[in-house]
Enzyme design. Structure first.
Site, PDB file in Angstrom:
ATOM      1  N   HIS A 149      24.138  29.466  79.762  1.00  0.00           N
ATOM      2  CA  HIS A 149      24.984  30.878  80.190  1.00  0.00           C
ATOM      3  C   HIS A 149      24.866  30.812  81.855  1.00  0.00           C
ATOM      4  O   HIS A 149      23.597  30.517  82.120  1.00  0.00           O
ATOM      5  CB  HIS A 149      24.478  31.945  79.561  1.00  0.00           C
ATOM      6  CG  HIS A 149      25.321  33.193  80.025  1.00  0.00           C
ATOM      7  ND1 HIS A 149      26.361  33.409  79.644  1.00  0.00           N
ATOM      8  CD2 HIS A 149      24.783  34.147  81.376  1.00  0.00           C
ATOM      9  CE1 HIS A 149      26.925  34.478  80.268  1.00  0.00           C
ATOM     10  NE2 HIS A 149      25.769  34.926  81.112  1.00  0.00           N
ATOM     11  N   ASP A 194      27.452  46.305  73.420  1.00  0.00           N
ATOM     12  CA  ASP A 194      27.744  45.625  74.772  1.00  0.00           C
ATOM     13  C   ASP A 194      29.154  45.841  75.364  1.00  0.00           C
ATOM     14  O   ASP A 194      29.384  46.092  76.340  1.00  0.00           O
ATOM     15  CB  ASP A 194      27.141  44.322  75.004  1.00  0.00           C
ATOM     16  CG  ASP A 194      27.484  43.794  76.347  1.00  0.00           C
ATOM     17  OD1 ASP A 194      26.814  44.532  77.148  1.00  0.00           O
ATOM     18  OD2 ASP A 194      28.137  42.707  76.548  1.00  0.00           O
ATOM     19  N   ARG A 232      30.566  50.496  82.238  1.00  0.00           N
ATOM     20  CA  ARG A 232      29.852  50.216  83.514  1.00  0.00           C
ATOM     21  C   ARG A 232      30.790  49.666  84.525  1.00  0.00           C
ATOM     22  O   ARG A 232      30.700  49.962  85.685  1.00  0.00           O
ATOM     23  CB  ARG A 232      28.789  48.817  83.272  1.00  0.00           C
ATOM     24  CG  ARG A 232      27.500  49.451  82.587  1.00  0.00           C
ATOM     25  CD  ARG A 232      26.611  48.489  82.079  1.00  0.00           C
ATOM     26  NE  ARG A 232      26.283  47.390  83.011  1.00  0.00           N
ATOM     27  CZ  ARG A 232      26.028  46.141  82.914  1.00  0.00           C
ATOM     28  NH1 ARG A 232      26.057  45.703  81.585  1.00  0.00           N
ATOM     29  NH2 ARG A 232      25.690  45.383  83.971  1.00  0.00           N
ATOM     30  N   SER A 273      22.454  43.038  78.711  1.00  0.00           N
ATOM     31  CA  SER A 273      23.910  42.658  78.284  1.00  0.00           C
ATOM     32  C   SER A 273      24.062  41.143  77.975  1.00  0.00           C
ATOM     33  O   SER A 273      24.657  40.648  76.794  1.00  0.00           O
ATOM     34  CB  SER A 273      24.770  42.949  79.461  1.00  0.00           C
ATOM     35  OG  SER A 273      26.133  42.464  79.165  1.00  0.00           O
ATOM     36  N   LYS A 290      23.795  39.059  73.735  1.00  0.00           N
ATOM     37  CA  LYS A 290      25.038  38.153  73.159  1.00  0.00           C
ATOM     38  C   LYS A 290      24.282  36.828  72.896  1.00  0.00           C
ATOM     39  O   LYS A 290      24.796  36.297  71.849  1.00  0.00           O
ATOM     40  CB  LYS A 290      26.304  38.110  73.959  1.00  0.00           C
ATOM     41  CG  LYS A 290      26.980  39.321  74.152  1.00  0.00           C
ATOM     42  CD  LYS A 290      27.874  39.512  75.222  1.00  0.00           C
ATOM     43  CE  LYS A 290      27.465  39.491  76.571  1.00  0.00           C
ATOM     44  NZ  LYS A 290      28.134  40.049  77.654  1.00  0.00           N
TER      45      LYS A 290
HETATM   46  N1  URA Z   1      27.790  39.323  82.103  1.00  0.00           N
HETATM   47  C1  URA Z   1      27.552  40.217  81.228  1.00  0.00           C
HETATM   48  O1  URA Z   1      27.747  39.572  80.029  1.00  0.00           O
HETATM   49  N2  URA Z   1      27.031  41.372  81.342  1.00  0.00           N
HETATM   50  C2  URA Z   1      26.765  41.833  82.561  1.00  0.00           C
HETATM   51  O2  URA Z   1      26.287  42.961  82.459  1.00  0.00           O
HETATM   52  C3  URA Z   1      27.159  40.847  83.458  1.00  0.00           C
HETATM   53  C4  URA Z   1      27.507  39.851  83.433  1.00  0.00           C
END
Ligand code: URA
Length: 428
Positions: free
Chosen positions: A86, A165, A172, A187, A191
Protein backbone atom coordinates in the site's frame (compact mmCIF):
# COMPACT_ATOMS: atom_id res chain seq x y z
CA UNK A 1 -33.00 -1.56 22.65
CA UNK A 2 -31.29 1.15 24.70
CA UNK A 3 -27.90 2.26 23.40
CA UNK A 4 -24.86 1.43 25.59
CA UNK A 5 -23.35 4.91 25.45
CA UNK A 6 -24.29 8.46 24.60
CA UNK A 7 -22.45 10.11 21.68
CA UNK A 8 -22.16 13.42 23.55
CA UNK A 9 -20.35 11.69 26.46
CA UNK A 10 -17.95 10.00 24.05
CA UNK A 11 -17.16 13.32 22.32
CA UNK A 12 -16.73 15.07 25.68
CA UNK A 13 -14.29 12.36 26.88
CA UNK A 14 -11.95 12.99 23.93
CA UNK A 15 -12.53 16.75 23.94
CA UNK A 16 -11.33 16.82 27.57
CA UNK A 17 -8.14 14.88 26.76
CA UNK A 18 -9.23 11.56 28.29
CA UNK A 19 -8.78 8.08 26.85
CA UNK A 20 -11.68 6.41 25.07
CA UNK A 21 -12.35 2.86 26.25
CA UNK A 22 -12.44 -0.01 23.74
CA UNK A 23 -16.17 -0.36 24.49
CA UNK A 24 -16.85 3.32 23.76
CA UNK A 25 -14.94 3.07 20.48
CA UNK A 26 -16.65 -0.16 19.38
CA UNK A 27 -20.03 1.39 20.16
CA UNK A 28 -19.49 4.78 18.49
CA UNK A 29 -18.24 3.26 15.22
CA UNK A 30 -20.97 0.64 15.09
CA UNK A 31 -23.65 3.19 16.02
CA UNK A 32 -22.39 5.64 13.39
CA UNK A 33 -22.53 2.91 10.73
CA UNK A 34 -26.11 2.11 11.84
CA UNK A 35 -27.05 5.80 11.59
CA UNK A 36 -27.65 6.20 15.34
CA UNK A 37 -24.71 8.58 15.80
CA UNK A 38 -25.22 11.61 13.53
CA UNK A 39 -22.70 13.00 11.02
CA UNK A 40 -22.19 16.15 13.10
CA UNK A 41 -21.42 14.05 16.18
CA UNK A 42 -18.87 11.89 14.35
CA UNK A 43 -17.40 15.06 12.82
CA UNK A 44 -16.98 16.56 16.31
CA UNK A 45 -15.37 13.36 17.58
CA UNK A 46 -12.99 13.25 14.59
CA UNK A 47 -11.96 16.85 15.34
CA UNK A 48 -11.39 16.01 19.02
CA UNK A 49 -9.21 13.07 17.91
CA UNK A 50 -7.43 15.29 15.38
CA UNK A 51 -6.60 17.80 18.12
CA UNK A 52 -5.95 15.48 21.08
CA UNK A 53 -4.77 12.24 19.45
CA UNK A 54 -5.26 8.63 20.46
CA UNK A 55 -2.86 6.25 22.20
CA UNK A 56 -1.81 2.85 20.93
CA UNK A 57 -4.70 0.92 22.55
CA UNK A 58 -7.27 3.43 21.30
CA UNK A 59 -5.91 3.23 17.73
CA UNK A 60 -6.02 -0.58 17.90
CA UNK A 61 -9.61 -0.50 19.16
CA UNK A 62 -10.62 2.07 16.48
CA UNK A 63 -9.10 -0.12 13.74
CA UNK A 64 -10.70 -3.33 15.06
CA UNK A 65 -14.09 -1.62 15.33
CA UNK A 66 -13.94 -0.46 11.70
CA UNK A 67 -12.99 -3.98 10.53
CA UNK A 68 -15.97 -5.37 12.51
CA UNK A 69 -18.44 -3.29 10.47
CA UNK A 70 -17.70 -5.28 7.30
CA UNK A 71 -16.53 -8.58 5.85
CA UNK A 72 -13.08 -10.16 5.97
CA UNK A 73 -11.53 -11.88 3.01
CA UNK A 74 -9.59 -15.16 3.15
CA UNK A 75 -7.01 -16.32 0.67
CA UNK A 76 -6.00 -19.57 2.44
CA UNK A 77 -7.38 -21.67 -0.46
CA UNK A 78 -4.61 -20.34 -2.72
CA UNK A 79 -1.98 -22.35 -0.77
CA UNK A 80 0.59 -19.69 -1.50
CA UNK A 81 2.02 -16.74 0.39
CA UNK A 82 -0.18 -13.65 -0.03
CA UNK A 83 1.51 -10.25 0.09
CA UNK A 84 0.06 -6.81 -0.43
CA UNK A 85 1.54 -3.35 -0.82
CA UNK A 86 0.00 0.00 0.00
CA UNK A 87 1.25 3.46 -0.86
CA UNK A 88 0.07 6.56 0.95
CA UNK A 89 -0.05 8.23 -2.46
CA UNK A 90 2.14 10.56 -4.46
CA UNK A 91 2.63 12.28 -7.79
CA UNK A 92 3.59 9.87 -10.60
CA UNK A 93 3.28 6.91 -8.25
CA UNK A 94 2.45 4.10 -10.68
CA UNK A 95 4.52 1.47 -8.85
CA UNK A 96 1.60 -0.92 -8.19
CA UNK A 97 1.28 -1.55 -11.94
CA UNK A 98 4.71 -3.13 -12.57
CA UNK A 99 5.11 -4.36 -8.96
CA UNK A 100 2.14 -6.76 -8.74
CA UNK A 101 3.10 -8.82 -11.84
CA UNK A 102 6.79 -8.70 -10.90
CA UNK A 103 6.15 -10.27 -7.47
CA UNK A 104 3.66 -12.79 -8.91
CA UNK A 105 6.44 -14.15 -11.18
CA UNK A 106 7.83 -15.82 -8.02
CA UNK A 107 4.62 -17.72 -7.10
CA UNK A 108 3.43 -15.23 -4.52
CA UNK A 109 -0.20 -14.07 -4.71
CA UNK A 110 -0.67 -10.29 -4.87
CA UNK A 111 -4.22 -8.94 -4.35
CA UNK A 112 -4.20 -5.17 -4.91
CA UNK A 113 -7.61 -3.82 -3.99
CA UNK A 114 -7.33 -0.25 -5.13
CA UNK A 115 -9.22 3.01 -5.37
CA UNK A 116 -9.82 5.96 -7.62
CA UNK A 117 -7.97 9.22 -7.16
CA UNK A 118 -9.24 12.32 -5.44
CA UNK A 119 -7.20 15.53 -5.50
CA UNK A 120 -3.70 15.79 -6.92
CA UNK A 121 -2.61 12.15 -6.46
CA UNK A 122 -3.94 9.81 -9.14
CA UNK A 123 -5.79 6.57 -8.44
CA UNK A 124 -4.51 3.20 -9.59
CA UNK A 125 -7.90 2.25 -11.07
CA UNK A 126 -8.04 5.51 -13.07
CA UNK A 127 -4.67 4.64 -14.59
CA UNK A 128 -5.65 1.10 -15.56
CA UNK A 129 -9.00 2.24 -16.95
CA UNK A 130 -7.08 4.00 -19.72
CA UNK A 131 -6.31 0.53 -21.15
CA UNK A 132 -9.00 -0.27 -23.75
CA UNK A 133 -11.54 -2.76 -22.40
CA UNK A 134 -10.06 -3.09 -18.88
CA UNK A 135 -12.63 -3.47 -16.10
CA UNK A 136 -12.03 -2.60 -12.46
CA UNK A 137 -14.90 -4.56 -10.91
CA UNK A 138 -14.41 -8.29 -10.48
CA UNK A 139 -16.54 -10.82 -8.55
CA UNK A 140 -14.95 -12.57 -5.56
CA UNK A 141 -14.99 -15.91 -7.41
CA UNK A 142 -13.22 -14.44 -10.43
CA UNK A 143 -10.73 -12.66 -8.14
CA UNK A 144 -9.73 -16.03 -6.65
CA UNK A 145 -9.35 -17.53 -10.16
CA UNK A 146 -7.09 -14.66 -11.27
CA UNK A 147 -5.06 -14.88 -8.04
CA UNK A 148 -4.51 -18.56 -8.80
CA UNK A 149 -3.40 -17.71 -12.37
CA UNK A 150 -1.68 -15.42 -13.35
CA UNK A 151 -1.25 -14.83 -9.58
CA UNK A 152 -1.96 -11.10 -9.14
CA UNK A 153 -4.91 -8.78 -9.53
CA UNK A 154 -5.46 -5.04 -9.35
CA UNK A 155 -9.17 -4.35 -8.95
CA UNK A 156 -11.74 -2.20 -7.17
CA UNK A 157 -12.19 -2.83 -3.45
CA UNK A 158 -15.81 -3.91 -2.94
CA UNK A 159 -18.13 -1.93 -0.64
CA UNK A 160 -18.00 -4.69 1.99
CA UNK A 161 -14.52 -3.99 3.41
CA UNK A 162 -14.63 -1.72 6.49
CA UNK A 163 -17.74 0.25 5.40
CA UNK A 164 -17.40 2.47 8.50
CA UNK A 165 -14.15 3.79 7.05
CA UNK A 166 -15.85 4.86 3.82
CA UNK A 167 -18.41 6.87 5.75
CA UNK A 168 -15.88 8.35 8.18
CA UNK A 169 -13.35 9.14 5.42
CA UNK A 170 -15.99 11.05 3.42
CA UNK A 171 -16.78 13.06 6.54
CA UNK A 172 -13.10 13.74 7.32
CA UNK A 173 -12.62 14.95 3.77
CA UNK A 174 -15.15 17.77 4.26
CA UNK A 175 -14.28 18.66 7.88
CA UNK A 176 -10.48 19.18 7.66
CA UNK A 177 -9.73 16.08 9.72
CA UNK A 178 -7.86 13.94 7.18
CA UNK A 179 -4.30 14.75 8.32
CA UNK A 180 -4.43 12.96 11.66
CA UNK A 181 -1.95 10.12 12.18
CA UNK A 182 -4.31 7.94 14.32
CA UNK A 183 -7.15 8.42 11.80
CA UNK A 184 -5.00 7.83 8.69
CA UNK A 185 -3.29 4.78 10.21
CA UNK A 186 -6.55 3.14 11.33
CA UNK A 187 -8.27 3.98 8.03
CA UNK A 188 -5.57 2.38 5.88
CA UNK A 189 -4.90 -0.59 8.15
CA UNK A 190 -8.57 -1.50 8.75
CA UNK A 191 -8.96 -2.06 4.98
CA UNK A 192 -5.66 -3.91 4.64
CA UNK A 193 -6.31 -6.21 7.61
CA UNK A 194 -9.89 -6.93 6.45
CA UNK A 195 -8.48 -7.79 3.03
CA UNK A 196 -6.87 -10.90 4.56
CA UNK A 197 -3.26 -10.59 3.39
CA UNK A 198 -0.52 -12.55 5.24
CA UNK A 199 1.92 -9.69 5.05
CA UNK A 200 2.07 -6.10 3.92
CA UNK A 201 4.65 -3.62 2.65
CA UNK A 202 3.84 0.06 3.12
CA UNK A 203 5.30 2.81 0.95
CA UNK A 204 4.96 5.94 3.08
CA UNK A 205 5.63 8.99 0.95
CA UNK A 206 7.43 12.03 2.37
CA UNK A 207 7.59 15.50 0.84
CA UNK A 208 5.62 18.23 -0.88
CA UNK A 209 3.52 15.83 -3.01
CA UNK A 210 2.61 13.58 -0.05
CA UNK A 211 0.25 13.68 2.94
CA UNK A 212 3.29 13.70 5.21
CA UNK A 213 5.44 16.73 4.44
CA UNK A 214 8.35 15.88 6.78
CA UNK A 215 10.25 12.77 7.78
CA UNK A 216 9.27 12.90 11.47
CA UNK A 217 5.52 12.71 10.86
CA UNK A 218 6.04 10.11 8.10
CA UNK A 219 8.09 8.00 10.53
CA UNK A 220 5.37 8.27 13.17
CA UNK A 221 2.66 7.27 10.67
CA UNK A 222 4.75 4.35 9.39
CA UNK A 223 5.55 3.07 12.92
CA UNK A 224 1.89 3.33 13.92
CA UNK A 225 0.78 1.32 10.87
CA UNK A 226 3.54 -1.29 11.24
CA UNK A 227 2.51 -1.84 14.87
CA UNK A 228 -1.20 -2.06 13.97
CA UNK A 229 -0.37 -4.71 11.35
CA UNK A 230 1.73 -6.74 13.77
CA UNK A 231 -0.93 -6.55 16.50
CA UNK A 232 -3.43 -7.98 13.99
CA UNK A 233 -1.09 -10.81 12.91
CA UNK A 234 -0.13 -9.22 9.56
CA UNK A 235 3.67 -8.97 9.21
CA UNK A 236 4.19 -5.38 8.11
CA UNK A 237 7.22 -3.33 7.06
CA UNK A 238 7.37 0.22 5.73
CA UNK A 239 9.70 2.11 3.45
CA UNK A 240 9.74 5.90 3.74
CA UNK A 241 10.28 7.22 0.21
CA UNK A 242 10.89 10.61 -1.35
CA UNK A 243 7.93 12.59 -2.72
CA UNK A 244 9.60 16.00 -2.89
CA UNK A 245 9.86 15.40 -6.65
CA UNK A 246 7.51 13.46 -8.95
CA UNK A 247 8.30 9.78 -9.40
CA UNK A 248 9.51 8.99 -12.91
CA UNK A 249 8.90 11.10 -16.01
CA UNK A 250 5.14 10.63 -16.53
CA UNK A 251 2.21 11.98 -14.51
CA UNK A 252 -1.34 11.21 -15.65
CA UNK A 253 -3.29 8.05 -16.33
CA UNK A 254 -2.35 6.63 -19.77
CA UNK A 255 1.08 8.31 -19.55
CA UNK A 256 1.79 6.39 -16.34
CA UNK A 257 0.57 3.10 -17.82
CA UNK A 258 3.06 3.58 -20.67
CA UNK A 259 5.88 4.25 -18.21
CA UNK A 260 4.90 1.12 -16.24
CA UNK A 261 5.05 -0.93 -19.44
CA UNK A 262 8.53 0.53 -20.08
CA UNK A 263 9.60 -0.72 -16.64
CA UNK A 264 8.12 -4.16 -17.39
CA UNK A 265 10.15 -4.18 -20.61
CA UNK A 266 13.37 -3.73 -18.59
CA UNK A 267 13.66 0.04 -19.25
CA UNK A 268 11.99 3.12 -17.75
CA UNK A 269 13.32 5.82 -15.40
CA UNK A 270 15.90 4.79 -12.78
CA UNK A 271 13.88 5.96 -9.75
CA UNK A 272 10.77 4.00 -10.79
CA UNK A 273 12.83 0.86 -11.43
CA UNK A 274 14.73 1.27 -8.13
CA UNK A 275 11.57 1.63 -6.06
CA UNK A 276 9.77 -1.19 -7.89
CA UNK A 277 12.66 -3.57 -7.19
CA UNK A 278 13.05 -2.40 -3.56
CA UNK A 279 9.36 -2.93 -2.79
CA UNK A 280 9.39 -6.29 -4.59
CA UNK A 281 12.41 -7.30 -2.46
CA UNK A 282 10.52 -6.43 0.73
CA UNK A 283 7.40 -8.30 -0.41
CA UNK A 284 9.33 -11.39 -1.49
CA UNK A 285 11.34 -11.42 1.74
CA UNK A 286 8.09 -11.40 3.73
CA UNK A 287 6.88 -14.26 1.51
CA UNK A 288 9.98 -16.28 2.41
CA UNK A 289 11.81 -15.70 -0.90
CA UNK A 290 14.58 -13.22 -0.11
CA UNK A 291 17.17 -14.45 -2.62
CA UNK A 292 15.39 -14.47 -5.99
CA UNK A 293 16.79 -12.41 -8.89
CA UNK A 294 14.12 -9.70 -9.20
CA UNK A 295 15.81 -7.53 -11.84
CA UNK A 296 16.15 -10.54 -14.14
CA UNK A 297 12.35 -10.96 -14.17
CA UNK A 298 12.00 -7.39 -15.50
CA UNK A 299 14.80 -7.79 -18.04
CA UNK A 300 13.84 -11.20 -19.48
CA UNK A 301 10.11 -10.59 -20.05
CA UNK A 302 8.64 -12.80 -17.29
CA UNK A 303 7.04 -9.85 -15.46
CA UNK A 304 5.70 -8.49 -18.78
CA UNK A 305 4.13 -11.87 -19.51
CA UNK A 306 2.28 -11.87 -16.14
CA UNK A 307 1.20 -8.22 -16.75
CA UNK A 308 -0.34 -9.09 -20.12
CA UNK A 309 -2.20 -12.05 -18.67
CA UNK A 310 -3.38 -9.94 -15.69
CA UNK A 311 -4.73 -7.20 -17.99
CA UNK A 312 -6.36 -9.72 -20.34
CA UNK A 313 -8.06 -11.45 -17.37
CA UNK A 314 -9.98 -8.19 -16.75
CA UNK A 315 -10.98 -7.80 -20.42
CA UNK A 316 -8.21 -5.32 -21.19
CA UNK A 317 -6.16 -5.39 -24.38
CA UNK A 318 -2.52 -5.03 -23.28
CA UNK A 319 -1.37 -4.51 -26.88
CA UNK A 320 -3.90 -1.84 -27.88
CA UNK A 321 -2.59 1.72 -28.34
CA UNK A 322 -3.20 3.86 -25.25
CA UNK A 323 -5.39 6.97 -25.54
CA UNK A 324 -3.59 10.23 -26.30
CA UNK A 325 -4.77 13.72 -25.40
CA UNK A 326 -5.97 15.88 -28.29
CA UNK A 327 -3.82 18.90 -27.41
CA UNK A 328 -0.28 19.40 -26.12
CA UNK A 329 1.72 22.40 -24.93
CA UNK A 330 5.48 22.36 -24.51
CA UNK A 331 7.51 24.30 -21.94
CA UNK A 332 11.17 24.87 -22.79
CA UNK A 333 14.14 25.97 -20.68
CA UNK A 334 14.67 29.75 -20.81
CA UNK A 335 18.38 29.42 -19.89
CA UNK A 336 21.24 26.97 -19.43
CA UNK A 337 21.66 25.51 -15.94
CA UNK A 338 20.42 22.82 -13.58
CA UNK A 339 16.79 21.93 -12.88
CA UNK A 340 17.21 22.62 -9.18
CA UNK A 341 13.53 22.94 -8.19
CA UNK A 342 10.96 20.38 -9.35
CA UNK A 343 8.12 20.39 -6.90
CA UNK A 344 5.92 17.27 -6.79
CA UNK A 345 2.84 19.13 -5.56
CA UNK A 346 3.04 21.73 -8.35
CA UNK A 347 3.34 19.00 -11.00
CA UNK A 348 0.51 17.00 -9.39
CA UNK A 349 -1.86 19.97 -9.22
CA UNK A 350 -1.03 20.98 -12.81
CA UNK A 351 -1.71 17.46 -14.06
CA UNK A 352 -4.98 17.38 -12.11
CA UNK A 353 -6.02 20.71 -13.65
CA UNK A 354 -5.27 19.32 -17.12
CA UNK A 355 -7.97 16.70 -16.46
CA UNK A 356 -5.97 13.72 -15.10
CA UNK A 357 -7.67 13.91 -11.69
CA UNK A 358 -11.08 14.75 -10.29
CA UNK A 359 -12.34 17.38 -7.85
CA UNK A 360 -15.50 15.45 -6.86
CA UNK A 361 -15.74 11.69 -6.73
CA UNK A 362 -18.36 11.56 -9.47
CA UNK A 363 -16.24 13.57 -11.97
CA UNK A 364 -14.81 11.75 -15.03
CA UNK A 365 -11.05 11.80 -15.68
CA UNK A 366 -9.32 12.23 -19.03
CA UNK A 367 -7.26 9.14 -19.89
CA UNK A 368 -4.66 11.03 -21.93
CA UNK A 369 -4.26 14.12 -19.74
CA UNK A 370 -1.14 14.80 -17.71
CA UNK A 371 2.48 15.88 -17.92
CA UNK A 372 5.57 14.36 -19.51
CA UNK A 373 8.79 15.49 -17.83
CA UNK A 374 11.75 15.70 -20.21
CA UNK A 375 14.29 16.43 -17.46
CA UNK A 376 14.59 15.14 -13.92
CA UNK A 377 15.47 16.95 -10.69
CA UNK A 378 19.10 18.16 -10.71
CA UNK A 379 19.62 17.48 -14.42
CA UNK A 380 21.72 19.81 -16.58
CA UNK A 381 19.51 21.55 -19.15
CA UNK A 382 20.20 23.83 -22.12
CA UNK A 383 18.27 26.95 -23.18
CA UNK A 384 15.46 25.97 -25.59
CA UNK A 385 15.42 22.32 -24.51
CA UNK A 386 11.92 20.92 -23.77
CA UNK A 387 11.28 20.57 -20.02
CA UNK A 388 7.63 19.52 -19.90
CA UNK A 389 4.86 18.55 -22.31
CA UNK A 390 1.35 19.22 -21.00
CA UNK A 391 -1.43 17.01 -22.39
CA UNK A 392 -5.21 17.60 -22.31
CA UNK A 393 -8.37 17.16 -24.40
CA UNK A 394 -9.59 20.60 -23.28
CA UNK A 395 -7.05 23.33 -24.16
CA UNK A 396 -8.77 25.97 -22.01
CA UNK A 397 -7.21 24.08 -19.09
CA UNK A 398 -3.62 24.98 -20.06
CA UNK A 399 -3.71 28.40 -18.41
CA UNK A 400 -4.68 27.16 -14.93
CA UNK A 401 -2.27 24.23 -15.21
CA UNK A 402 0.58 26.61 -16.07
CA UNK A 403 -0.31 28.78 -13.07
CA UNK A 404 0.25 25.74 -10.84
CA UNK A 405 3.35 24.41 -12.62
CA UNK A 406 5.38 27.59 -13.23
CA UNK A 407 6.28 28.37 -9.57
CA UNK A 408 7.18 24.69 -9.11
CA UNK A 409 10.36 24.57 -11.20
CA UNK A 410 13.53 26.65 -11.47
CA UNK A 411 16.84 26.53 -13.31
CA UNK A 412 19.99 27.70 -11.49
CA UNK A 413 23.71 27.96 -12.27
CA UNK A 414 24.83 25.42 -9.70
CA UNK A 415 23.66 21.85 -9.26
CA UNK A 416 21.43 21.14 -6.22
CA UNK A 417 22.48 18.46 -3.75
CA UNK A 418 20.98 15.23 -4.98
CA UNK A 419 19.35 12.56 -2.78
CA UNK A 420 21.27 9.29 -3.05
CA UNK A 421 18.16 7.21 -3.32
CA UNK A 422 14.40 7.55 -3.48
CA UNK A 423 14.32 5.29 -0.38
CA UNK A 424 14.87 7.30 2.79
CA UNK A 425 14.31 4.83 5.62
CA UNK A 426 12.98 1.36 6.48
CA UNK A 427 10.77 0.65 9.47
CA UNK A 428 9.88 -2.81 10.74
N1 URA B 1 -5.89 6.83 2.66
C1 URA B 1 -6.84 6.20 3.37
O1 URA B 1 -7.32 5.14 2.99
N2 URA B 1 -7.25 6.79 4.51
C2 URA B 1 -6.74 7.93 4.98
O2 URA B 1 -7.14 8.38 6.03
C3 URA B 1 -5.76 8.57 4.22
C4 URA B 1 -5.34 7.99 3.06
Amino acid sequence: MAEKFDAVDVIRTKRDHHRLSAEQIAWVIDAYTRGVVADEQMAALNMAIFLNGMDHDEINAWTAAMIETGERMHFGALNRPVVDKHSTGGVGDKITLPLAPLVAVFDVAVPQLSGRGLGHTGGTLDKLESIPGWQASVSKERMMEILADPGCIICAAGPGLAPADKKIYALRDITATVESIPLIASSIMSKKIAEGTDSLVLDVKVGSGAFMKNIDTARELASTMVQLGKDAGVTTVALLTDMEHPLGRAVGNALEVQESVDILAGGGPDDVRELTIALAREMLTLAGKPDVDIAAALDDGRAMDVWKRMITAQNGDPDAPLPQAKHTHEITADRDGYLSTLDALAVGVASWRLGAGRARKEDPVQAGAGITLHAGFGERVRRGQPLFTLHTDTPDRFERALEALTPGFAITDSAPSMPESVILERID
